[in-house]
Scaffold this motif. Structure first.
Motif, short mmCIF file in Angstrom:
data_model
loop_
_atom_site.label_atom_id
_atom_site.label_comp_id
_atom_site.label_asym_id
_atom_site.label_seq_id
_atom_site.Cartn_x
_atom_site.Cartn_y
_atom_site.Cartn_z
N SER A 135 0.80 -1.23 0.00
CA SER A 135 0.00 0.00 0.00
C SER A 135 0.83 1.28 0.00
N ALA A 136 2.16 1.19 -0.07
CA ALA A 136 2.98 2.39 -0.05
C ALA A 136 2.57 3.34 -1.16
N GLY A 137 2.53 4.63 -0.84
CA GLY A 137 2.11 5.62 -1.81
C GLY A 137 2.98 5.65 -3.06
N SER A 138 4.22 5.23 -2.93
CA SER A 138 5.13 5.20 -4.07
C SER A 138 4.83 4.07 -5.03
N GLY A 139 4.05 3.08 -4.58
CA GLY A 139 3.81 1.90 -5.39
C GLY A 139 4.97 0.92 -5.38
N GLU A 140 5.94 1.11 -4.48
CA GLU A 140 7.16 0.31 -4.49
C GLU A 140 7.17 -0.83 -3.48
N SER A 141 6.18 -0.92 -2.62
CA SER A 141 6.19 -1.97 -1.59
C SER A 141 5.44 -3.20 -2.07
N GLY A 142 5.64 -4.30 -1.35
CA GLY A 142 4.96 -5.54 -1.66
C GLY A 142 5.93 -6.71 -1.67
N LEU A 143 5.53 -7.79 -2.30
CA LEU A 143 6.41 -8.93 -2.48
C LEU A 143 7.37 -8.60 -3.61
N LEU A 144 8.66 -8.45 -3.30
CA LEU A 144 9.61 -7.90 -4.26
C LEU A 144 10.59 -8.92 -4.82
N SER A 145 10.95 -9.95 -4.05
CA SER A 145 11.97 -10.87 -4.55
C SER A 145 11.87 -12.22 -3.87
N MET A 146 12.47 -13.21 -4.54
CA MET A 146 12.44 -14.59 -4.07
C MET A 146 13.72 -15.29 -4.51
N ALA A 147 14.24 -16.14 -3.67
CA ALA A 147 15.42 -16.93 -4.02
C ALA A 147 15.26 -18.34 -3.46
N PHE A 148 15.52 -19.32 -4.31
CA PHE A 148 15.54 -20.72 -3.87
C PHE A 148 16.91 -21.02 -3.27
N HIS A 149 16.91 -21.73 -2.17
CA HIS A 149 18.18 -22.22 -1.62
C HIS A 149 18.84 -23.10 -2.68
N PRO A 150 20.18 -23.04 -2.80
CA PRO A 150 20.84 -23.90 -3.79
C PRO A 150 20.52 -25.38 -3.62
N ASP A 151 20.23 -25.80 -2.37
CA ASP A 151 19.86 -27.20 -2.12
C ASP A 151 18.36 -27.36 -1.95
N TYR A 152 17.60 -26.54 -2.68
CA TYR A 152 16.15 -26.55 -2.56
C TYR A 152 15.56 -27.94 -2.77
N ALA A 153 16.10 -28.69 -3.70
CA ALA A 153 15.56 -30.02 -3.98
C ALA A 153 15.62 -30.92 -2.75
N ASP A 154 16.57 -30.64 -1.86
CA ASP A 154 16.73 -31.46 -0.65
C ASP A 154 16.09 -30.85 0.58
N ASN A 155 16.26 -29.50 0.75
CA ASN A 155 15.76 -28.90 2.00
C ASN A 155 14.47 -28.10 1.85
N GLY A 156 14.06 -27.77 0.63
CA GLY A 156 12.80 -27.07 0.41
C GLY A 156 12.77 -25.64 0.89
N ASP A 157 13.92 -25.01 1.11
CA ASP A 157 13.97 -23.64 1.64
C ASP A 157 13.82 -22.61 0.54
N VAL A 158 12.98 -21.61 0.81
CA VAL A 158 12.76 -20.49 -0.10
C VAL A 158 12.83 -19.20 0.72
N PHE A 159 13.46 -18.17 0.15
CA PHE A 159 13.63 -16.89 0.85
C PHE A 159 12.90 -15.79 0.11
N LEU A 160 12.15 -14.99 0.87
CA LEU A 160 11.35 -13.91 0.30
C LEU A 160 11.72 -12.58 0.96
#
Length: 494
Positions: A135-160
């Motif tokens: 809701s930021a007045g600039s329109g710049e806030s929200g869900l901005l980025s995501m990265a899968f852990h390099p071992d995602y296939a094994d540990n299922g970790d995701v970073f937001l």
């Protein structure tokens, strides 16, 4: 242009021009050439100092092909036309999985779909609209980025990385903004994120409602990087980007596999202060009061680093920084580097005729406003579809829609020259993406996805990769010339 090393040979060959006749050949031309050749042959037989050819050689197999176009020859092609998204800001694939794409919508949804050109159906990987504040007045806030852990296939970790409301009560979107870096884990079925698995690694309120950054990615060593804006307003009024006691205006690097909430890589610039993290606003205030530096910092002096990427061939970190009012810039980020904001904007003193530039790192390139008005960082092209772009950094602009590439040439100002690939894409370029094969895609904030492809009319011929593929040598013995080539040596000494 530069040819592959495999085409360099120690024996020199002269290729007969024009194959069997060449452009503009005719019967009369052939008669004239035969007469000239006869005269030349007669002269050479009586005069050993004269040289020439008894007959014009014919070589149809070793012509000089068209060079790959340097900047023309590039087009943007709509892909997955059966899909459209609501304010998409990122596109990515999971490690070692080329079968699916993930799209982030700024409101807080993550969509997953099959990498099928005819796809029309999607699945929901996460719906975090009950916690993300856009809701930021600039329109710049929200869900901005995501990265899968390099071992995602094994540990299922995701970073937001996203913003939440300062007020944790209902409604969610009424008091923006607090920046958060959060670890999630995929559910047992591997089909969606488990919303109850959220582990907040960083949380600190923004002083203003703009300049949040922010992009996430892992390097080859398994460290997580996050870019963070200067905290907002205009001109960085509290000089946060030059203050190493906070995380504003920086790129940070952390080890998410270490001690909770994270540990500090040993070669971070301020790793010696790792016992005192800057994972909250209170910690940063205490760090400031004690005269310390944040150990998470990798580089600083940035204004609003929205998108960046690692070169898959070299590991270099290329980052685009959105300018204040005069210059948009492209940087190659080094550990411990200060990129100048708000002392400088691009390579120019900010709000001053003169400034102290000692210790500041120049950008690799800059684009003046209003040619660009909000730069979107891109990627170094390492794909196969467009040979003319290999090894070049591609980037664009969110507002003007222009699509550019850095060249290898350096201008009088010492910065890289820029090639204009497309002046009128008609897109609001929100992000770039690469598939596992290195092909490049653009994310249009209006809902579409586009791939960088060769144009039909100006790509030129791909360069041969082996000497035996050129037609200039005997394919069975590349040390010998093909029929129709004339070996020669240099007669005059150097």
């Amino acid at each position: 242009m530069r040819f592959p090393a495999s085409l360099i040979v120690t024996t020199l060959f002269l290729t007969a021009c024009g194959g069997s006749g060449g452009v503009g050949s005719s019967a009369n031309n052939s008669s004239s050439q035969s007469s000239d050749t006869a005269n030349q042959s007669s002269a050479s037989s009586t005069d050993p100092e004269r040289s020439g050819l008894d007959e014009r050689p014919v070589n149809e197999h070793c012509p000089a092909g068209e060079s790959p176009a340097s900047g023309g020859g590039v087009a943007l092609e709509r892909v997955y036309p059966g899909l459209s998204f609501n304010q998409p800001v990122a596109l990515l694939q999971a490690p070692l999985d080329d079968s699916r794409w993930f799209v982030l919508e700024q409101s807080g949804r993550i969509i997953v779909f099959d990498k099928d050109p005819e796809v029309t159906e999607v699945d929901e990987f996460a719906d975090l609209r009950d916690r993300v504040d856009n809701s930021a007045g600039s329109g710049e806030s929200g869900l901005l980025s995501m990265a899968f852990h390099p071992d995602y296939a094994d540990n299922g970790d995701v970073f937001l990385y996203y913003q939440v409301s300062r007020d944790t009560g209902e409604p969610v979107q009424d008091d923006c903004c607090v920046n958060q870096l959060v670890r999630y884990r995929v559910n047992d079925q591997g089909t969606a994120l488990d919303p109850d698995s959220a582990e907040v690694l960083l949380s600190f309120p923004a002083p203003y409602e703009n300049h949040f950054g922010g992009h996430l990615a892992f390097d080859e060593a398994g460290y997580l990087y996050l870019s963070i804006g200067d905290g907002g307003s205009a001109g960085d009024p509290q000089d946060r980007a030059q203050n190493t006691a906070n995380l504003w205006g920086s790129v940070i690097r952390i080890d998410v596999d270490g001690e909770a909430p994270y540990s500090i890589p040993e070669d971070n610039p301020f790793a010696d202060q790792a016992a005192f993290l800057c994972d909250s606003n209170e910690q940063m205030q205490d760090k400031q009061a004690s005269g310390g530096d944040c150990p998470e910092l990798y580089a600083w002096g940035l204004r609003n680093p929205w998108r960046w990427s690692f070169d898959r061939a070299t590991g270099d970190l290329w980052l685009a920084d959105v300018g204040q009012g005069e210059w948009e810039e492209v940087n190659r980020i080094r550990r411990g580097g200060n990129y100048g904001w708000n002392i400088r904007e691009g390579a120019h003193c900010y709000n001053a005729d003169d400034c102290e530039t000692g210790g500041l790192i120049d950008p690799m390139a800059e684009v003046p406003q209003p040619e660009f008005r909000s730069i979107t960082g891109g990627v170094v092209y390492r794909g196969e579809a467009v040979p003319s772009l290999r090894g070049r950094y591609l980037f664009g602009d969110y507002i003007t829609g222009r699509f550019y590439a850095l060249t290898d040439e350096t201008g009088e100002d010492g910065l890289r020259e820029i090639e204009h690939l497309d002046e009128q894409t008609g897109l609001n370029i929100a992000s770039f993406a690469q598939d596992l094969a290195g092909e490049v895609y653009l994310v249009d904030y209006n809902g579409g996805l586009y791939q960088v492809v060769p144009s039909d009319d100006n790509e030129g011929e791909p360069l041969p990769q082996r000497l035996s593929e050129t037609g200039c040598v005997d394919p069975d013995d590349p040390r010998e010339p093909a029929e129709g080539l004339i070996p020669y040596t240099v007669k005059a000494p150097f």
